[in-house]
Design a protein around this motif. Structure first.
Motif, PDB file in Angstrom:
ATOM      1  N   VAL A  19       0.857  -1.192   0.000  1.00 40.18           N
ATOM      2  CA  VAL A  19       0.000   0.000   0.000  1.00 40.18           C
ATOM      3  C   VAL A  19       0.894   1.243   0.000  1.00 40.18           C
ATOM      4  CG1 VAL A  19      -1.808   1.279   1.184  1.00 40.18           C
ATOM      5  CG2 VAL A  19      -1.815  -1.221   1.263  1.00 40.18           C
ATOM      6  N   HIS A  20       0.688   2.102  -0.984  1.00 42.04           N
ATOM      7  CA  HIS A  20       1.447   3.343  -1.108  1.00 42.04           C
ATOM      8  C   HIS A  20       0.573   4.481  -0.581  1.00 42.04           C
ATOM      9  CE1 HIS A  20       4.049   1.113  -4.024  1.00 42.04           C
ATOM     10  NE2 HIS A  20       2.900   0.485  -4.237  1.00 42.04           N
ATOM     11  N   ARG A  21       1.133   5.312   0.298  1.00 45.71           N
ATOM     12  CA  ARG A  21       0.352   6.401   0.899  1.00 45.71           C
ATOM     13  C   ARG A  21       1.055   7.742   0.689  1.00 45.71           C
ATOM     14  NH1 ARG A  21      -1.815   5.254   6.839  1.00 45.71           N
ATOM     15  NH2 ARG A  21      -3.154   7.005   6.266  1.00 45.71           N
ATOM     16  N   LEU A  22       0.243   8.728   0.431  1.00 47.73           N
ATOM     17  CA  LEU A  22       0.772  10.058   0.160  1.00 47.73           C
ATOM     18  C   LEU A  22      -0.199  11.097   0.691  1.00 47.73           C
ATOM     19  CD1 LEU A  22       3.108  11.550  -1.391  1.00 47.73           C
ATOM     20  CD2 LEU A  22       1.589  11.557  -3.380  1.00 47.73           C
ATOM     21  N   GLY A  23       0.302  12.101   1.401  1.00 51.46           N
ATOM     22  CA  GLY A  23      -0.534  13.194   1.860  1.00 51.46           C
ATOM     23  C   GLY A  23      -1.182  12.935   3.210  1.00 51.46           C
ATOM     24  N   ALA A  24      -2.053  13.853   3.584  1.00 55.35           N
ATOM     25  CA  ALA A  24      -2.772  13.761   4.854  1.00 55.35           C
ATOM     26  C   ALA A  24      -4.100  14.482   4.695  1.00 55.35           C
ATOM     27  CB  ALA A  24      -1.958  14.396   5.970  1.00 55.35           C
ATOM     28  N   GLY A  25      -5.085  14.015   5.445  1.00 59.71           N
ATOM     29  CA  GLY A  25      -6.408  14.619   5.374  1.00 59.71           C
ATOM     30  C   GLY A  25      -7.473  13.578   5.136  1.00 59.71           C
ATOM     31  N   ARG A  26      -8.460  13.941   4.369  1.00 54.91           N
ATOM     32  CA  ARG A  26      -9.564  13.034   4.080  1.00 54.91           C
ATOM     33  C   ARG A  26      -9.060  11.832   3.278  1.00 54.91           C
ATOM     34  NH1 ARG A  26     -15.006  13.026   3.429  1.00 54.91           N
ATOM     35  NH2 ARG A  26     -15.831  11.791   1.699  1.00 54.91           N
ATOM     36  N   PRO A  27      -9.381  10.590   3.697  1.00 57.96           N
ATOM     37  CA  PRO A  27      -8.863   9.429   2.981  1.00 57.96           C
ATOM     38  C   PRO A  27      -9.572   9.169   1.654  1.00 57.96           C
ATOM     39  CG  PRO A  27     -10.135   8.726   4.910  1.00 57.96           C
ATOM     40  CD  PRO A  27     -10.081  10.221   4.941  1.00 57.96           C
ATOM     41  N   VAL A  28      -8.782   8.823   0.646  1.00 53.44           N
ATOM     42  CA  VAL A  28      -9.304   8.368  -0.632  1.00 53.44           C
ATOM     43  C   VAL A  28      -8.485   7.150  -1.047  1.00 53.44           C
ATOM     44  CG1 VAL A  28      -7.896  10.095  -1.861  1.00 53.44           C
ATOM     45  CG2 VAL A  28      -9.761   8.938  -3.044  1.00 53.44           C
ATOM     46  N   VAL A  29      -9.173   6.056  -1.317  1.00 57.71           N
ATOM     47  CA  VAL A  29      -8.521   4.819  -1.739  1.00 57.71           C
ATOM     48  C   VAL A  29      -8.607   4.734  -3.251  1.00 57.71           C
ATOM     49  CG1 VAL A  29      -8.443   2.306  -1.496  1.00 57.71           C
ATOM     50  CG2 VAL A  29      -9.217   3.717   0.422  1.00 57.71           C
ATOM     51  N   MET A  30      -7.447   4.501  -3.909  1.00 58.52           N
ATOM     52  CA  MET A  30      -7.377   4.510  -5.360  1.00 58.52           C
ATOM     53  C   MET A  30      -6.822   3.173  -5.856  1.00 58.52           C
ATOM     54  SD  MET A  30      -5.998   8.474  -5.707  1.00 58.52           S
ATOM     55  CE  MET A  30      -5.969   8.482  -7.489  1.00 58.52           C
ATOM     56  N   LEU A  31      -7.593   2.495  -6.706  1.00 60.13           N
ATOM     57  CA  LEU A  31      -7.203   1.188  -7.230  1.00 60.13           C
ATOM     58  C   LEU A  31      -6.813   1.295  -8.700  1.00 60.13           C
ATOM     59  CD1 LEU A  31      -9.863  -1.270  -5.735  1.00 60.13           C
ATOM     60  CD2 LEU A  31      -7.698  -0.502  -4.752  1.00 60.13           C
ATOM     61  N   HIS A  32      -5.689   0.715  -9.052  1.00 55.90           N
ATOM     62  CA  HIS A  32      -5.149   0.766 -10.407  1.00 55.90           C
ATOM     63  C   HIS A  32      -5.785  -0.288 -11.319  1.00 55.90           C
ATOM     64  CE1 HIS A  32      -2.807  -2.921  -9.882  1.00 55.90           C
ATOM     65  NE2 HIS A  32      -2.494  -2.482  -8.669  1.00 55.90           N
ATOM     66  N   GLY A  33      -5.317  -0.334 -12.560  1.00 53.92           N
ATOM     67  CA  GLY A  33      -5.874  -1.230 -13.560  1.00 53.92           C
ATOM     68  C   GLY A  33      -5.105  -2.535 -13.732  1.00 53.92           C
ATOM     69  N   LEU A  34      -5.611  -3.376 -14.613  1.00 55.75           N
ATOM     70  CA  LEU A  34      -5.064  -4.710 -14.865  1.00 55.75           C
ATOM     71  C   LEU A  34      -3.625  -4.640 -15.379  1.00 55.75           C
ATOM     72  CD1 LEU A  34      -5.551  -7.787 -15.096  1.00 55.75           C
ATOM     73  CD2 LEU A  34      -6.367  -7.369 -17.434  1.00 55.75           C
ATOM     74  N   PHE A  35      -2.773  -5.515 -14.831  1.00 52.88           N
ATOM     75  CA  PHE A  35      -1.358  -5.654 -15.177  1.00 52.88           C
ATOM     76  C   PHE A  35      -0.541  -4.417 -14.803  1.00 52.88           C
ATOM     77  CE2 PHE A  35      -3.043  -8.311 -18.963  1.00 52.88           C
ATOM     78  CZ  PHE A  35      -3.188  -9.434 -18.166  1.00 52.88           C
ATOM     79  N   SER A  36      -1.133  -3.452 -14.115  1.00 50.46           N
ATOM     80  CA  SER A  36      -0.462  -2.202 -13.801  1.00 50.46           C
ATOM     81  C   SER A  36      -0.097  -2.169 -12.318  1.00 50.46           C
ATOM     82  CB  SER A  36      -1.356  -1.019 -14.199  1.00 50.46           C
ATOM     83  OG  SER A  36      -0.626   0.172 -14.194  1.00 50.46           O
ATOM     84  N   SER A  37      -0.026  -0.985 -11.756  1.00 48.76           N
ATOM     85  CA  SER A  37       0.350  -0.811 -10.355  1.00 48.76           C
ATOM     86  C   SER A  37      -0.027   0.600  -9.924  1.00 48.76           C
ATOM     87  CB  SER A  37       1.857  -1.013 -10.167  1.00 48.76           C
ATOM     88  OG  SER A  37       2.576  -0.010 -10.862  1.00 48.76           O
ATOM     89  N   ALA A  38       0.009   0.832  -8.623  1.00 41.38           N
ATOM     90  CA  ALA A  38      -0.214   2.191  -8.123  1.00 41.38           C
ATOM     91  C   ALA A  38       0.837   3.141  -8.682  1.00 41.38           C
ATOM     92  CB  ALA A  38      -0.180   2.193  -6.596  1.00 41.38           C
ATOM     93  N   GLU A  39       2.069   2.672  -8.792  1.00 40.82           N
ATOM     94  CA  GLU A  39       3.150   3.503  -9.319  1.00 40.82           C
ATOM     95  C   GLU A  39       2.838   3.984 -10.730  1.00 40.82           C
ATOM     96  OE1 GLU A  39       6.534   5.532 -10.311  1.00 40.82           O
ATOM     97  OE2 GLU A  39       5.960   4.895  -8.295  1.00 40.82           O
ATOM     98  N   VAL A  40       2.408   3.086 -11.605  1.00 42.43           N
ATOM     99  CA  VAL A  40       2.183   3.435 -13.015  1.00 42.43           C
ATOM    100  C   VAL A  40       0.926   4.281 -13.190  1.00 42.43           C
ATOM    101  CG1 VAL A  40       1.644   2.486 -15.296  1.00 42.43           C
ATOM    102  CG2 VAL A  40       3.459   1.465 -13.909  1.00 42.43           C
ATOM    103  N   ASN A  41      -0.164   3.901 -12.545  1.00 44.63           N
ATOM    104  CA  ASN A  41      -1.435   4.579 -12.799  1.00 44.63           C
ATOM    105  C   ASN A  41      -1.624   5.857 -11.999  1.00 44.63           C
ATOM    106  OD1 ASN A  41      -3.662   1.729 -13.451  1.00 44.63           O
ATOM    107  ND2 ASN A  41      -2.188   2.776 -14.760  1.00 44.63           N
ATOM    108  N   TRP A  42      -1.051   5.944 -10.794  1.00 46.02           N
ATOM    109  CA  TRP A  42      -1.359   7.073  -9.921  1.00 46.02           C
ATOM    110  C   TRP A  42      -0.147   7.936  -9.565  1.00 46.02           C
ATOM    111  CZ3 TRP A  42      -6.044   7.036 -10.944  1.00 46.02           C
ATOM    112  CH2 TRP A  42      -6.888   5.937 -10.767  1.00 46.02           C
ATOM    113  N   ILE A  43       1.022   7.324  -9.393  1.00 40.85           N
ATOM    114  CA  ILE A  43       2.168   8.046  -8.844  1.00 40.85           C
ATOM    115  C   ILE A  43       3.052   8.643  -9.937  1.00 40.85           C
ATOM    116  CG2 ILE A  43       4.236   7.821  -7.407  1.00 40.85           C
ATOM    117  CD1 ILE A  43       2.738   5.466  -5.970  1.00 40.85           C
ATOM    118  N   LYS A  44       3.414   7.855 -10.918  1.00 44.12           N
ATOM    119  CA  LYS A  44       4.413   8.232 -11.926  1.00 44.12           C
ATOM    120  C   LYS A  44       4.103   9.545 -12.628  1.00 44.12           C
ATOM    121  CE  LYS A  44       6.662   6.374 -16.077  1.00 44.12           C
ATOM    122  NZ  LYS A  44       6.743   5.203 -16.991  1.00 44.12           N
TER     123      LYS A  44
END
Length: 249
Positions: A19-44
């Motif tokens: 689980v990769h976490r960034l920031g503080a405040g209201r929580p939002v959970v973000m799920l990436h796509g098939l064959f991908s990752s949090a790094e590729v879809n959300w972080i990079k």
């Protein structure tokens, strides 16, 4: 740009989920796509940073058999990704949270709501009506790509899926087990998706069919179009901007 913190959550079956976490405040959970990752879809490409900078605790699991999460072989339950999401929510004792999903992650967050998870806001990215109705065909396409992995060449419809799997170093046995375990979405109860919902789709993304039709089928949804194809829309600054605008209301 702030580097996310890497944490781990143990799913009910013992699988360790990164689980990769960034920031503080209201929580939002973000799920990436098939064959991908949090790094590729959300972080990079800075999407997670935009959302964190807007005052959110951005919680980004790598799905099992993806990214830095464990990839056990063998059979999975048909609701394993929803169950993993529930385990993440329980681990962090989340309340008053939002859910965001891209492609397979979009289908998963929608299924989670239908299974009783109650975010205050829901964002569904890269998913259309036909992607839900025709789930079995989508699964068959990707399972076939895994099964023919070493024989697929340029010009084959599965070429780009195989290329992406190679780039991501996907554990194909675990990914196949996951795909063949998942059941379709129960579309008979979409009236349960009562929270404000934003359906976001790339202008040239037809991979999962009509996002506008999905908006029409959901009781409290609006549509936003951003630049890009299914693969490229996650790299667009407009994705983070659209999410921040929706989640900040």
């Amino acid at each position: 740009m702030t580097a996310p913190i890497l944490e781990h959550v143990t799913a009910v079956d013992g699988t360790k989920l990164a689980v990769h976490r960034l920031g503080a405040g209201r929580p939002v959970v973000m799920l990436h796509g098939l064959f991908s990752s949090a790094e590729v879809n959300w972080i990079k490409f800075g999407t997670a940073q935009k959302v964190a900078d807007a005052g959110f605790d951005v919680i980004m699991p790598d799905l099992r058999a993806h990214g830095l999460s464990e990839a056990p072989h063998g059979e999975y339950s048909s609701a394993v990704l929803v169950d993993d999401l529930k385990d993440v929510i329980a681990h962090y004792q989340l309340s008053g949270f939002d859910l965001v999903g891209f492609s397979l992650g979009a289908r998963t967050v929608l299924n989670a709501v239908l299974a009783g998870v109650q975010p205050e806001r829901l964002a569904v990215v890269g998913m259309g009506w036909e992607g839900l109705v025709g789930w079995d065909k989508r699964i068959a396409f990707f399972v076939d790509a895994i099964d023919r992995f070493d024989d697929i060449r340029m010009g084959d419809p599965a070429f780009f899926a195989v290329s992406f799997m190679k780039t991501q170093k996907v554990d194909r046995a675990a990914a196949r087990a996951l795909l063949t375990s998942l059941s379709g979405t129960d579309l008979s109860n979409l009236s349960a998706v009562t929270m404000p919902t934003k359906v976001i789709n790339g202008a040239k993304d037809n991979d999962n069919g009509s996002a506008q039709t999905l908006v029409e089928k959901l009781p409290n949804a609006t549509y936003a179009e951003i630049p890009g194809t299914h693969m490229s829309c996650v790299s667009e600054p407009a994705l983070g901007e659209t999410l921040v605008e929706f989640l900040s209301r």
